[in-house]
Write a protein that holds these residues in place. Structure first.
Motif, mmCIF file in Angstrom:
data_model
loop_
_atom_site.group_PDB
_atom_site.id
_atom_site.type_symbol
_atom_site.label_atom_id
_atom_site.label_comp_id
_atom_site.label_asym_id
_atom_site.label_seq_id
_atom_site.Cartn_x
_atom_site.Cartn_y
_atom_site.Cartn_z
ATOM 1 N N ASN A 133 -1.511 -36.480 13.617
ATOM 2 C CA ASN A 133 -2.050 -36.056 12.335
ATOM 3 C C ASN A 133 -0.960 -35.314 11.561
ATOM 4 O OD1 ASN A 133 -3.505 -34.083 10.451
ATOM 5 N ND2 ASN A 133 -5.210 -35.326 11.174
ATOM 6 N N PHE A 134 -0.935 -35.506 10.238
ATOM 7 C CA PHE A 134 0.080 -34.834 9.417
ATOM 8 C C PHE A 134 0.011 -33.309 9.559
ATOM 9 C CE2 PHE A 134 0.894 -38.257 5.920
ATOM 10 C CZ PHE A 134 1.541 -39.031 6.877
ATOM 11 N N ARG A 135 -1.145 -32.763 9.956
ATOM 12 C CA ARG A 135 -1.266 -31.315 10.100
ATOM 13 C C ARG A 135 -0.777 -30.822 11.465
ATOM 14 N NH1 ARG A 135 -6.873 -29.089 7.918
ATOM 15 N NH2 ARG A 135 -5.675 -27.163 8.208
ATOM 16 N N ASN A 136 -0.253 -31.739 12.281
ATOM 17 C CA ASN A 136 0.336 -31.347 13.567
ATOM 18 C C ASN A 136 1.837 -31.584 13.575
ATOM 19 O OD1 ASN A 136 0.099 -30.368 16.321
ATOM 20 N ND2 ASN A 136 0.476 -32.464 16.991
ATOM 21 N N VAL A 137 2.434 -31.773 12.408
ATOM 22 C CA VAL A 137 3.886 -31.933 12.316
ATOM 23 C C VAL A 137 4.410 -31.088 11.162
ATOM 24 C CG1 VAL A 137 3.957 -34.247 13.343
ATOM 25 C CG2 VAL A 137 3.657 -33.999 10.865
ATOM 26 N N MET A 138 5.698 -30.799 11.181
ATOM 27 C CA MET A 138 6.325 -30.039 10.100
ATOM 28 C C MET A 138 7.822 -30.264 10.150
ATOM 29 S SD MET A 138 5.829 -26.181 11.675
ATOM 30 C CE MET A 138 6.355 -25.799 13.369
ATOM 31 N N TRP A 139 8.475 -30.118 9.004
ATOM 32 C CA TRP A 139 9.929 -30.262 8.940
ATOM 33 C C TRP A 139 10.588 -28.991 9.462
ATOM 34 C CZ3 TRP A 139 11.568 -34.939 8.180
ATOM 35 C CH2 TRP A 139 10.918 -35.823 7.296
ATOM 36 N N ILE A 205 -2.637 -31.079 4.468
ATOM 37 C CA ILE A 205 -1.343 -31.138 5.141
ATOM 38 C C ILE A 205 -0.933 -29.785 5.717
ATOM 39 C CG2 ILE A 205 1.067 -31.844 4.879
ATOM 40 C CD1 ILE A 205 0.272 -33.614 2.611
ATOM 41 N N ILE A 206 -1.626 -28.701 5.403
ATOM 42 C CA ILE A 206 -1.294 -27.398 5.981
ATOM 43 C C ILE A 206 -1.360 -27.501 7.499
ATOM 44 C CG2 ILE A 206 -2.084 -25.012 6.254
ATOM 45 C CD1 ILE A 206 -3.134 -25.134 3.403
ATOM 46 N N PRO A 207 -0.290 -27.101 8.217
ATOM 47 C CA PRO A 207 -0.324 -27.169 9.686
ATOM 48 C C PRO A 207 -1.532 -26.424 10.249
ATOM 49 C CG PRO A 207 1.906 -26.745 8.941
ATOM 50 C CD PRO A 207 1.014 -26.650 7.722
ATOM 51 N N TYR A 208 -2.124 -27.017 11.279
ATOM 52 C CA TYR A 208 -3.293 -26.392 11.892
ATOM 53 C C TYR A 208 -2.931 -25.027 12.456
ATOM 54 C CZ TYR A 208 -6.165 -30.663 11.773
ATOM 55 O OH TYR A 208 -6.910 -31.751 11.388
ATOM 56 N N ARG A 209 -3.641 -24.000 12.003
ATOM 57 C CA ARG A 209 -3.438 -22.642 12.527
ATOM 58 C C ARG A 209 -3.677 -22.612 14.027
ATOM 59 N NH1 ARG A 209 -5.030 -16.799 11.239
ATOM 60 N NH2 ARG A 209 -5.861 -16.091 13.219
ATOM 61 N N ARG A 210 -4.703 -23.335 14.505
ATOM 62 C CA ARG A 210 -5.034 -23.289 15.926
ATOM 63 C C ARG A 210 -3.911 -23.852 16.794
ATOM 64 N NH1 ARG A 210 -8.731 -27.016 13.661
ATOM 65 N NH2 ARG A 210 -8.550 -29.184 14.347
ATOM 66 N N CYS A 211 -3.153 -24.832 16.259
ATOM 67 C CA CYS A 211 -2.033 -25.389 17.030
ATOM 68 C C CYS A 211 -0.873 -24.405 17.091
ATOM 69 C CB CYS A 211 -1.582 -26.714 16.414
ATOM 70 S SG CYS A 211 -2.818 -28.016 16.478
ATOM 71 N N LEU A 212 -0.530 -23.808 15.939
ATOM 72 C CA LEU A 212 0.544 -22.818 15.917
ATOM 73 C C LEU A 212 0.169 -21.598 16.764
ATOM 74 C CD1 LEU A 212 1.510 -23.013 12.133
ATOM 75 C CD2 LEU A 212 2.928 -23.728 14.072
ATOM 76 N N SER A 213 -1.096 -21.196 16.722
ATOM 77 C CA SER A 213 -1.540 -20.042 17.497
ATOM 78 C C SER A 213 -1.505 -20.339 18.994
ATOM 79 C CB SER A 213 -2.959 -19.622 17.079
ATOM 80 O OG SER A 213 -2.971 -19.193 15.734
ATOM 81 N N TYR A 214 -1.867 -21.564 19.366
ATOM 82 C CA TYR A 214 -1.826 -21.931 20.787
ATOM 83 C C TYR A 214 -0.385 -21.941 21.280
ATOM 84 C CZ TYR A 214 -3.045 -24.224 25.172
ATOM 85 O OH TYR A 214 -3.231 -24.503 26.517
ATOM 86 N N HIS A 215 0.535 -22.422 20.441
ATOM 87 C CA HIS A 215 1.954 -22.402 20.807
ATOM 88 C C HIS A 215 2.430 -20.960 21.004
ATOM 89 C CE1 HIS A 215 6.325 -22.270 19.700
ATOM 90 N NE2 HIS A 215 6.364 -23.295 20.549
ATOM 91 N N THR A 216 2.040 -20.060 20.088
ATOM 92 C CA THR A 216 2.428 -18.650 20.221
ATOM 93 C C THR A 216 1.857 -18.043 21.499
ATOM 94 O OG1 THR A 216 2.639 -18.317 17.827
ATOM 95 C CG2 THR A 216 2.245 -16.362 19.161
ATOM 96 N N LEU A 217 0.611 -18.367 21.810
ATOM 97 C CA LEU A 217 -0.018 -17.863 23.038
ATOM 98 C C LEU A 217 0.766 -18.317 24.272
ATOM 99 C CD1 LEU A 217 -2.334 -16.552 24.665
ATOM 100 C CD2 LEU A 217 -3.584 -18.722 24.435
ATOM 101 N N MET A 218 1.174 -19.581 24.305
ATOM 102 C CA MET A 218 1.932 -20.082 25.458
ATOM 103 C C MET A 218 3.320 -19.442 25.526
ATOM 104 S SD MET A 218 -0.031 -22.016 27.224
ATOM 105 C CE MET A 218 -1.460 -21.021 26.728
ATOM 106 N N CYS A 219 3.918 -19.157 24.363
ATOM 107 C CA CYS A 219 5.198 -18.431 24.358
ATOM 108 C C CYS A 219 5.025 -17.064 24.984
ATOM 109 C CB CYS A 219 5.709 -18.285 22.927
ATOM 110 S SG CYS A 219 6.336 -19.787 22.164
#
Length: 225
Positions: A133-139, A205-219
């Protein structure tokens, strides 16, 4: 949608969404499906929270590896999807969301949740079959994409209620001297404390907050030690 009956202390069962008691209106659909979806989402959040507590207490050494798809990545995922880059570029002109650099040759179309994310994790964060999905990618500049995938930096909401504004979090200071891309004069140190405002993007197209937040949690969990 069907009722979501929850057992009460007196032994009766009541729908957590609409308040109907079992046997009174059980034959018809729940009139409050939005609340039911919210309840299902909260159940997923509670499960993830329980998993996090187990990891923090050292009760499961293998659990983090199961929950963390970035530890299972073998290669950059964007190159696996034919035409995704060109299709995304037509909607979002190439420009690193962190540094603002806009030379496409220096940029990577980075997946937030990678292709190594298993079906169970996709389901927990509401991303089943949505990895492209376009909201799961970013440049991102090539070095920032590499640091993101290696969980050396993340994008986290500036506050708990923010949906579109994120700040850069550096997890490994060793990366600060790395150029943003091959031949760049700027290094990763130039984007420390940068704030990204995705409100300039289309809502679709705004990146999913839940995906970025899950990445931060795993970090966070990866760098507990």
């Amino acid at each position: 949608m069907s009722h979501n009956f929850v057992k009460q202390s007196d032994g009766s069962k009541v729908c957590s969404c609409c308040g109907d008691k079992r046997g009174t209106d059980a034959a018809r659909d729940c009139p409050n499906p939005v609340a039911q979806l919210q309840g299902e989402l909260m159940a997923k959040v509670q499960q993830i929270s329980q998993d996090v507590q187990r990891i923090r207490k050292g009760q499961s050494k293998d659990l983090l590896r199961q929950l963390n798809p970035w530890q299972k990545m073998s290669q950059t995922s964007a190159g696996r999807v034919k035409d995704l880059r060109s299709k995304y570029a037509k909607r979002v002109p190439p420009c690193c969301v962190i540094s603002g650099h806009n030379q496409e040759r220096d940029l990577t179309l980075a997946h937030i949740l990678p292709h190594s994310t298993d079906a169970n994790i996709q389901h927990k964060v509401g991303m089943s079959n949505k990895l492209n999905n376009f909201r799961n990618v970013m440049w991102l500049c090539s070095a920032l994409e590499s640091a993101f995938d290696r969980q050396q930096l993340s994008l986290e909401p500036v506050d708990p209620l923010s949906r579109t504004r994120f700040k850069v979090r550096i997890w490994e200071p060793e990366i600060l001297t790395i150029p943003l891309y091959d031949g760049a004069a700027r290094t990763i140190s130039s984007i420390v404390d940068a704030v990204i405002d995705f409100s300039l993007f289309s809502d679709k197209i705004i990146p999913y907050r839940r995906c970025l937040s899950y990445h931060t949690l795993m970090c966070y969990l990866t760098h507990l030690d």
